[in-house]
Enzyme design. Structure first.
Site, mmCIF file in Angstrom:
data_model
loop_
_atom_site.group_PDB
_atom_site.id
_atom_site.type_symbol
_atom_site.label_atom_id
_atom_site.label_comp_id
_atom_site.label_asym_id
_atom_site.label_seq_id
_atom_site.Cartn_x
_atom_site.Cartn_y
_atom_site.Cartn_z
ATOM 1 C CG PHE A 175 -2.178 0.776 0.905
ATOM 2 C CD1 PHE A 175 -2.983 0.248 0.111
ATOM 3 C CD2 PHE A 175 -2.565 1.589 1.821
ATOM 4 C CE1 PHE A 175 -4.472 0.957 -0.095
ATOM 5 C CE2 PHE A 175 -3.696 2.339 1.724
ATOM 6 C CZ PHE A 175 -4.879 2.105 0.645
ATOM 7 N N GLY A 176 1.998 1.338 -1.033
ATOM 8 C CA GLY A 176 2.481 2.381 -1.119
ATOM 9 C C GLY A 176 2.005 3.240 -2.120
ATOM 10 N NE ARG A 177 5.887 8.529 -2.867
ATOM 11 C CZ ARG A 177 7.451 8.031 -2.781
ATOM 12 N NH1 ARG A 177 7.616 7.214 -2.849
ATOM 13 N NH2 ARG A 177 8.095 9.095 -1.786
ATOM 14 C CB ILE A 178 2.183 2.388 -7.381
ATOM 15 C CG1 ILE A 178 3.355 3.167 -7.897
ATOM 16 C CG2 ILE A 178 1.479 1.912 -8.609
ATOM 17 C CD1 ILE A 178 4.404 2.377 -8.582
ATOM 18 C CB THR A 259 1.492 -2.802 -12.341
ATOM 19 O OG1 THR A 259 0.913 -2.483 -11.097
ATOM 20 C CG2 THR A 259 0.133 -3.017 -13.363
ATOM 21 N NE ARG A 261 11.000 -4.016 -10.639
ATOM 22 C CZ ARG A 261 10.453 -2.867 -11.095
ATOM 23 N NH1 ARG A 261 9.275 -2.933 -11.723
ATOM 24 N NH2 ARG A 261 11.052 -1.560 -11.034
ATOM 25 C CD GLU A 290 9.926 -7.145 -17.539
ATOM 26 O OE1 GLU A 290 10.220 -6.014 -17.853
ATOM 27 O OE2 GLU A 290 8.934 -7.554 -17.032
ATOM 28 C CG HIS A 308 7.979 -3.342 -17.914
ATOM 29 N ND1 HIS A 308 9.067 -3.988 -17.196
ATOM 30 C CD2 HIS A 308 7.618 -2.129 -16.905
ATOM 31 C CE1 HIS A 308 9.194 -3.609 -15.855
ATOM 32 N NE2 HIS A 308 8.489 -2.323 -15.689
ATOM 33 N N GLY A 310 3.873 0.097 -17.673
ATOM 34 C CA GLY A 310 3.305 0.941 -16.841
ATOM 35 C C GLY A 310 3.542 2.459 -16.699
#
Length: 342
Positions: A175-178, A259, A261, A290, A308, A310
């Site tokens: 539950f960080g920024r993204i 989204t 890693r 990847e 990739h 994002g």
């Protein structure tokens, strides 16, 4: 690596006749044109004109040849690459928020500062998480392939039935920024209840923005959520965090979105769970190893696979470049870069 492009190696200082050498900076992949132009004005820049990932040997050599090396998430800067005695470079100014591609302990031992580019890509990455949620739930990838292949026979009531996400439960792991930005979009855009787990304490006011409710374990989120969106760091500590055992805890109607890693998800286990009906669908923008993707994921129609993307908007990719330049400027002034991570 192609021939060097960039500004002249020396410039006269405004306050006298002394000649100062511009720091030599290597950019390991092509960046947006505006950022590259500004870099050329400011530093003695080398661009990777071929725009392919550098090898370990090339990175090792670069550490001896440049004052700063600016890698991306596609460059493997591991202990072998950092096995350089007294490198000329003193900073790895990485282009991207994640830095699991860099062995930060080895970098510190080599005397290298490591920086990243947080904050500027949170919104775009969250947008893509929601895109993947909708594509997987509504089988958009399958539908487009059917139309393009000329196999669509027309509308019918039982054709390509998907999953409704509006009003469901949106589970966030990390539950960080993204993660919080994705939660806002799910809650305010689709009326979803937000639950989350984070390994670190979350300030109550940040959770209150979406009425998000904490759960005491990853397993609790997996069991309750209709959509599980992954936003934790990569690296060893979260390797294959989503495993066969944890996938079995999810609802058979649930959607998994990644989204974060690629190594966070066991791709083979996920493909097996999709084919067995353990969960309904998955939307993936990142993959372990990847650009290679395990054949089992490529074979299943129940996974939406993106390359990739994002942060792939011009505004965001430019903002990432400006953030790298801010870090370089601070470093060469003898200050601590704002985004130092090691």
């Amino acid at each position: 690596m192609e021939n060097r492009t960039g500004s002249a190696g020396r410039r006269k200082q405004a306050w006298g006749n002394a000649v100062a050498t511009k720091p030599k900076v290597l950019i390991t992949r092509r960046w947006p044109e505006a950022v590259e132009a500004k870099l050329k004005e400011t530093y003695d820049v080398t661009l990777n004109e071929s725009d392919v990932p550098m090898t370990v040997d090339e990175i090792r050599q670069a550490l001896n040849d440049y004052d700063a090396v600016c890698p991306t998430v596609s460059d493997k800067v591991d202990a072998a690459a950092l096995a350089v005695e007294a490198p000329r470079a003193k900073i790895l100014a990485s282009y991207g928020v994640g830095y699991s591609h860099i062995d930060t302990e080895a970098a510190k031992k080599a005397g290298l500062v490591v920086t990243n580019t947080p904050e500027v890509l949170s919104g775009c990455t969250a947008d893509l998480a929601i895109t993947l949620m909708l594509m997987a739930a509504r089988r958009a990838g399958e539908g487009e392939r059917e139309v393009r292949a000329g196999k669509w026979t027309g509308w019918r009531p039982t054709h390509m039935i998907g999953t409704k996400v509006s009003g469901g439960v949106f589970g966030v792991l990390g539950f960080g920024r993204i993660g919080r930005e994705a939660a806002k979009r799910a809650h305010f855009g689709f009326g979803m209840k937000v639950i989350y787990f984070d390994a670190y304490p979350v300030k109550p006011e940040l959770a209150a923005e979406t009425g998000a409710e904490a759960r005491d374990s990853i397993e609790a989120v997996l069991a309750e959520a209709d959509v599980v969106s992954l936003h934790m760091p990569g690296g060893k500590e979260n390797y294959h965090l989503i495993s066969t055992e944890r996938l079995k805890l999810m609802k058979p109607t649930a959607i998994l979105v990644n989204t974060a890693r690629g190594e966070v998800v066991d791709g083979v286990a996920l493909a097996a769970a999709l084919e067995a009906g353990t969960i309904a669908g998955a939307g993936l923008d990142v993959f372990e190893g990847e650009p290679k993707i395990v054949p089992e994921l490529l074979a299943t129609e129940k996974a939406v696979l993106l390359p990739h993307l994002g942060s792939a908007t011009l505004a965001t990719r430019e903002a990432m470049g400006w953030r790298v330049m801010d870090n370089l400027e601070a470093f060469f002034k003898g200050e601590t870069p704002k985004d130092r991570v090691a």
